[in-house]
Design a protein around this motif. Sequence first.
Motif, mmCIF file in Angstrom:
data_model
loop_
_atom_site.group_PDB
_atom_site.id
_atom_site.type_symbol
_atom_site.label_atom_id
_atom_site.label_comp_id
_atom_site.label_asym_id
_atom_site.label_seq_id
_atom_site.Cartn_x
_atom_site.Cartn_y
_atom_site.Cartn_z
ATOM 1 N N ALA A 11 0.827 -1.205 0.000
ATOM 2 C CA ALA A 11 0.000 0.000 0.000
ATOM 3 C C ALA A 11 0.864 1.259 0.000
ATOM 4 N N GLU A 12 2.170 1.115 0.282
ATOM 5 C CA GLU A 12 3.106 2.240 0.273
ATOM 6 C C GLU A 12 3.728 2.435 -1.109
ATOM 7 N N HIS A 13 3.168 1.768 -2.128
ATOM 8 C CA HIS A 13 3.566 1.944 -3.532
ATOM 9 C C HIS A 13 4.948 1.374 -3.855
ATOM 10 N N GLU A 14 5.229 0.233 -3.264
ATOM 11 C CA GLU A 14 6.454 -0.489 -3.588
ATOM 12 C C GLU A 14 6.079 -1.800 -4.263
ATOM 13 N N TRP A 15 6.973 -2.265 -5.122
ATOM 14 C CA TRP A 15 6.777 -3.583 -5.735
ATOM 15 C C TRP A 15 7.817 -4.534 -5.167
ATOM 16 N N VAL A 16 7.465 -5.816 -5.166
ATOM 17 C CA VAL A 16 8.334 -6.865 -4.635
ATOM 18 C C VAL A 16 8.345 -8.010 -5.647
ATOM 19 N N LEU A 17 9.543 -8.404 -6.056
ATOM 20 C CA LEU A 17 9.718 -9.570 -6.913
ATOM 21 C C LEU A 17 10.395 -10.641 -6.071
ATOM 22 N N VAL A 18 9.716 -11.776 -5.902
ATOM 23 C CA VAL A 18 10.221 -12.845 -5.050
ATOM 24 C C VAL A 18 10.936 -13.893 -5.894
ATOM 25 N N ASP A 19 12.155 -14.228 -5.474
ATOM 26 C CA ASP A 19 12.930 -15.302 -6.098
ATOM 27 C C ASP A 19 13.532 -16.120 -4.966
ATOM 28 N N GLY A 20 12.878 -17.235 -4.620
ATOM 29 C CA GLY A 20 13.340 -18.037 -3.480
ATOM 30 C C GLY A 20 13.134 -17.259 -2.203
ATOM 31 N N LEU A 111 0.937 -9.515 0.698
ATOM 32 C CA LEU A 111 1.177 -8.406 -0.212
ATOM 33 C C LEU A 111 0.036 -8.352 -1.220
ATOM 34 N N LEU A 112 -0.106 -7.231 -1.890
ATOM 35 C CA LEU A 112 -1.184 -7.040 -2.848
ATOM 36 C C LEU A 112 -0.843 -7.650 -4.203
ATOM 37 N N SER A 113 -1.846 -8.164 -4.889
ATOM 38 C CA SER A 113 -1.685 -8.606 -6.272
ATOM 39 C C SER A 113 -1.717 -7.367 -7.169
ATOM 40 N N PHE A 114 -1.429 -7.549 -8.441
ATOM 41 C CA PHE A 114 -1.489 -6.434 -9.392
ATOM 42 C C PHE A 114 -2.902 -5.852 -9.435
ATOM 43 N N ASP A 115 -3.910 -6.712 -9.472
ATOM 44 C CA ASP A 115 -5.297 -6.228 -9.520
ATOM 45 C C ASP A 115 -5.660 -5.455 -8.252
ATOM 46 N N GLU A 116 -5.232 -5.953 -7.102
ATOM 47 C CA GLU A 116 -5.515 -5.257 -5.841
ATOM 48 C C GLU A 116 -4.808 -3.904 -5.795
#
Length: 123
Positions: A11-20, A111-116
Motif C-alpha cells: 500500500a506504500e507503492h512499492e513492488w516486490v519480486l520474489v525469487d526463493g 502483499l497485494l496482487s497487481f489487480d488489488e
Amino acid sequence: MPEQNELRYTAEHEWVLVDGTTATIGITAYAAAQLGDIVYLDLPDAGTEVSGGTVVGEIESTKSVGELFAPVDGTVLEKNSAVGDSPELVNSDPLGEGWLLKVEFSALPPLLSFDEYSALIGE
C-alpha cells in the motif's frame, strides 16, 4: 524487466519480486510519477537488518521527500548502486534498472496482487 502481474505490491507503492528467499524491491511507476524527478536516494547498506513496515530509506524528488518502507523482515543483500549514481533511473525504469534493494527474508507477509494494487490507485 518483470511483468506487472509477476510482482507483489504494498500500500506504500512499492513492488516486490520474489525469487526463493530474495525479495527485489522498488517503487511503482505510479509512485515514481507522483514523486516527479527523483534526485537523491538514501538506501541501507548490505548487511543491514530491516523490519517490514518500518522506514529504511528516503527518496527525494524535485517535488518532495518520501520514505521507503521495508515490505519484508530480513537482511539487505544489496542496494542498487546505479540508482545512487543516477537516481533518474527510478523514473525512467522503475520496474527494471530502477530497482532499489535486494533483501533476504524468512517469511513473506501478505502483499497485494497487481489487480488489488490497481484498485488501490484507481486504475
